[in-house]
Design a protein around this motif. Structure first.
Motif, mmCIF file in Angstrom:
data_model
loop_
_atom_site.group_PDB
_atom_site.id
_atom_site.type_symbol
_atom_site.label_atom_id
_atom_site.label_comp_id
_atom_site.label_asym_id
_atom_site.label_seq_id
_atom_site.Cartn_x
_atom_site.Cartn_y
_atom_site.Cartn_z
ATOM 1 N N LEU A 1 0.830 -1.202 0.000
ATOM 2 C CA LEU A 1 0.000 0.000 0.000
ATOM 3 C C LEU A 1 0.866 1.254 0.000
ATOM 4 N N LEU A 2 1.944 1.257 0.799
ATOM 5 C CA LEU A 2 2.830 2.417 0.848
ATOM 6 C C LEU A 2 3.532 2.636 -0.489
ATOM 7 N N ARG A 3 3.971 1.548 -1.113
ATOM 8 C CA ARG A 3 4.629 1.682 -2.419
ATOM 9 C C ARG A 3 3.675 2.278 -3.451
ATOM 10 N N LEU A 4 2.413 1.841 -3.396
ATOM 11 C CA LEU A 4 1.412 2.357 -4.337
ATOM 12 C C LEU A 4 1.180 3.850 -4.114
ATOM 13 N N CYS A 5 1.121 4.245 -2.842
ATOM 14 C CA CYS A 5 0.904 5.661 -2.528
ATOM 15 C C CYS A 5 2.074 6.522 -2.982
ATOM 16 N N LEU A 6 3.294 6.037 -2.760
ATOM 17 C CA LEU A 6 4.485 6.817 -3.114
ATOM 18 C C LEU A 6 4.647 6.970 -4.617
ATOM 19 N N LEU A 7 4.123 6.010 -5.393
ATOM 20 C CA LEU A 7 4.209 6.089 -6.845
ATOM 21 C C LEU A 7 3.144 6.998 -7.444
ATOM 22 N N ASP A 8 2.161 7.390 -6.630
ATOM 23 C CA ASP A 8 1.096 8.274 -7.103
ATOM 24 C C ASP A 8 1.606 9.714 -7.070
ATOM 25 N N ALA A 9 1.573 10.388 -8.209
ATOM 26 C CA ALA A 9 2.081 11.763 -8.290
ATOM 27 C C ALA A 9 1.308 12.733 -7.407
ATOM 28 N N GLY A 10 0.060 12.403 -7.102
ATOM 29 C CA GLY A 10 -0.740 13.307 -6.285
ATOM 30 C C GLY A 10 -0.614 13.057 -4.795
ATOM 31 N N PHE A 11 0.190 12.053 -4.404
ATOM 32 C CA PHE A 11 0.295 11.693 -2.987
ATOM 33 C C PHE A 11 0.916 12.803 -2.129
ATOM 34 N N PRO A 12 2.029 13.458 -2.552
ATOM 35 C CA PRO A 12 2.588 14.543 -1.727
ATOM 36 C C PRO A 12 1.580 15.644 -1.428
ATOM 37 N N ALA A 13 0.785 16.022 -2.437
ATOM 38 C CA ALA A 13 -0.227 17.058 -2.218
ATOM 39 C C ALA A 13 -1.278 16.575 -1.220
ATOM 40 N N PHE A 14 -1.606 15.279 -1.279
ATOM 41 C CA PHE A 14 -2.571 14.701 -0.342
ATOM 42 C C PHE A 14 -2.031 14.764 1.093
ATOM 43 N N VAL A 15 -0.726 14.450 1.266
ATOM 44 C CA VAL A 15 -0.112 14.500 2.591
ATOM 45 C C VAL A 15 -0.151 15.925 3.141
ATOM 46 N N GLU A 16 0.136 16.901 2.286
ATOM 47 C CA GLU A 16 0.105 18.295 2.715
ATOM 48 C C GLU A 16 -1.304 18.707 3.134
ATOM 49 N N GLU A 17 -2.292 18.211 2.401
ATOM 50 C CA GLU A 17 -3.674 18.543 2.735
ATOM 51 C C GLU A 17 -4.079 17.910 4.063
ATOM 52 N N VAL A 18 -3.614 16.688 4.304
ATOM 53 C CA VAL A 18 -3.901 16.020 5.581
ATOM 54 C C VAL A 18 -3.284 16.801 6.736
ATOM 55 N N GLU A 19 -2.020 17.228 6.566
ATOM 56 C CA GLU A 19 -1.350 18.002 7.620
ATOM 57 C C GLU A 19 -2.077 19.319 7.870
ATOM 58 N N LYS A 20 -2.556 19.951 6.804
ATOM 59 C CA LYS A 20 -3.296 21.207 6.940
ATOM 60 C C LYS A 20 -4.574 20.999 7.743
ATOM 61 N N LYS A 21 -5.301 19.908 7.438
ATOM 62 C CA LYS A 21 -6.537 19.624 8.159
ATOM 63 C C LYS A 21 -6.266 19.289 9.623
ATOM 64 N N LEU A 22 -5.171 18.565 9.877
ATOM 65 C CA LEU A 22 -4.819 18.250 11.257
ATOM 66 C C LEU A 22 -4.548 19.503 12.067
ATOM 67 N N LYS A 23 -3.842 20.462 11.451
ATOM 68 C CA LYS A 23 -3.573 21.720 12.135
ATOM 69 C C LYS A 23 -4.853 22.493 12.417
ATOM 70 N N GLU A 24 -5.813 22.402 11.480
ATOM 71 C CA GLU A 24 -7.106 23.066 11.709
ATOM 72 C C GLU A 24 -7.827 22.440 12.894
ATOM 73 N N LEU A 25 -7.715 21.105 13.029
ATOM 74 C CA LEU A 25 -8.378 20.418 14.129
ATOM 75 C C LEU A 25 -7.782 20.785 15.479
ATOM 76 N N THR A 26 -6.478 21.095 15.502
ATOM 77 C CA THR A 26 -5.850 21.483 16.775
ATOM 78 C C THR A 26 -6.297 22.855 17.243
ATOM 79 N N GLN A 27 -6.876 23.642 16.342
ATOM 80 C CA GLN A 27 -7.328 24.985 16.707
ATOM 81 C C GLN A 27 -8.764 24.989 17.207
ATOM 82 N N GLU A 28 -9.458 23.878 17.077
ATOM 83 C CA GLU A 28 -10.879 23.838 17.485
ATOM 84 C C GLU A 28 -11.014 23.814 18.998
#
Length: 236
Positions: A209-236
């Motif tokens: 599963l990790l290899r499949l994710c790393l080969l996906d060109a859109g995966f880095p942007a997805f990780v950044e979006e996840v981190e952004k959402k996590l930071k939003e949750l810490t502000q609630e």
């Protein structure tokens, strides 16, 4: 597998092996005054045993008879454990009803039985804190007030700067989304309960599963979006 003779691994296929200890005595006490107890001498053909499975389940049995059985994965919500010498006292409260269970460990001597009990405590503390009842050694007695002790400044000078940090205590009770988000972002020190350490995916499937994710060109942007959402949750 750990037993009253020598510990050995019970299963090579599980991440956490099963552990078994022989018991000298088992007792269960109910609020209405009823009590149930068994000892290893009551039936020599069927020894009392405490079994902590790799899946996180605790079992107390005598031969084919199951005396106690419950999961430890969320035990901090209903279980309190006290440790003294060669015995453990379990205080279980479920749906407003309480019962006490006492386990005394088997050994060729009291000291050996206490050692096996301490090993079981180490395993139990992976899931729930265990309260210790230990006698205070003479060296720990309070100092004579007439004798001057080291000043706070002297103590600070004597303390090494690179002293190891104490690990955070296991989180008790329900965890909030905010605290979990802070933990995954590295903004909060938190020791998660054992239930959060269980992985249902086999290691081979996880690697694929990790290899499949790393080969996906859109995966880095997805990780950044996840981190952004996590930071939003810490502000609630």
């Amino acid at each position: 597998m750990e037993s009253g003779s020598s510990p050995e691994e019970h299963s090579k296929d599980t991440t956490i092996s099963n552990c078994v200890w022989k018991l000298r005595r088992y007792g269960r006490f109910l609020p209405e005054g009823k009590a149930k107890s068994k000892s290893s001498a009551s039936n020599r053909a069927w020894k009392l045993e405490l079994n902590i499975l790799g899946s996180g389940h605790l079992l107390v049995s005598q031969g084919q008879e199951l005396l106690e059985g419950f999961s430890l994965l969320n035990a901090q919500s209903f279980l309190k454990i006290q440790h003294k010498s060669d015995s453990l006292l379990f205080n279980i409260t479920i749906k407003g009803e309480s019962r006490l269970i006492r386990l005394q460990f088997e050994g060729s001597s009291r000291a050996e039985a206490a050692g096996f009990c301490s090993k079981a405590v180490e395993r139990l503390q992976d899931y729930v804190p265990v309260q210790q009842h230990l006698s205070t050694p003479a060296s720990a007695a309070p100092a004579d007030p007439a004798e001057p002790g080291p000043s706070t400044q002297q103590q600070q000078q004597q303390a090494p700067e690179d002293a190891p940090r104490v690990a955070p205590a296991v989180a008790m009770g329900p965890l909030s989304i905010k605290h979990l988000s802070q933990y995954f972002l590295g903004e909060r020190e938190l020791s998660l309960p054992m239930a959060y350490h269980q992985c249902t995916l086999p290691s081979g499937d996880l690697e694929a599963l990790l290899r499949l994710c790393l080969l996906d060109a859109g995966f880095p942007a997805f990780v950044e979006e996840v981190e952004k959402k996590l930071k939003e949750l810490t502000q609630e």
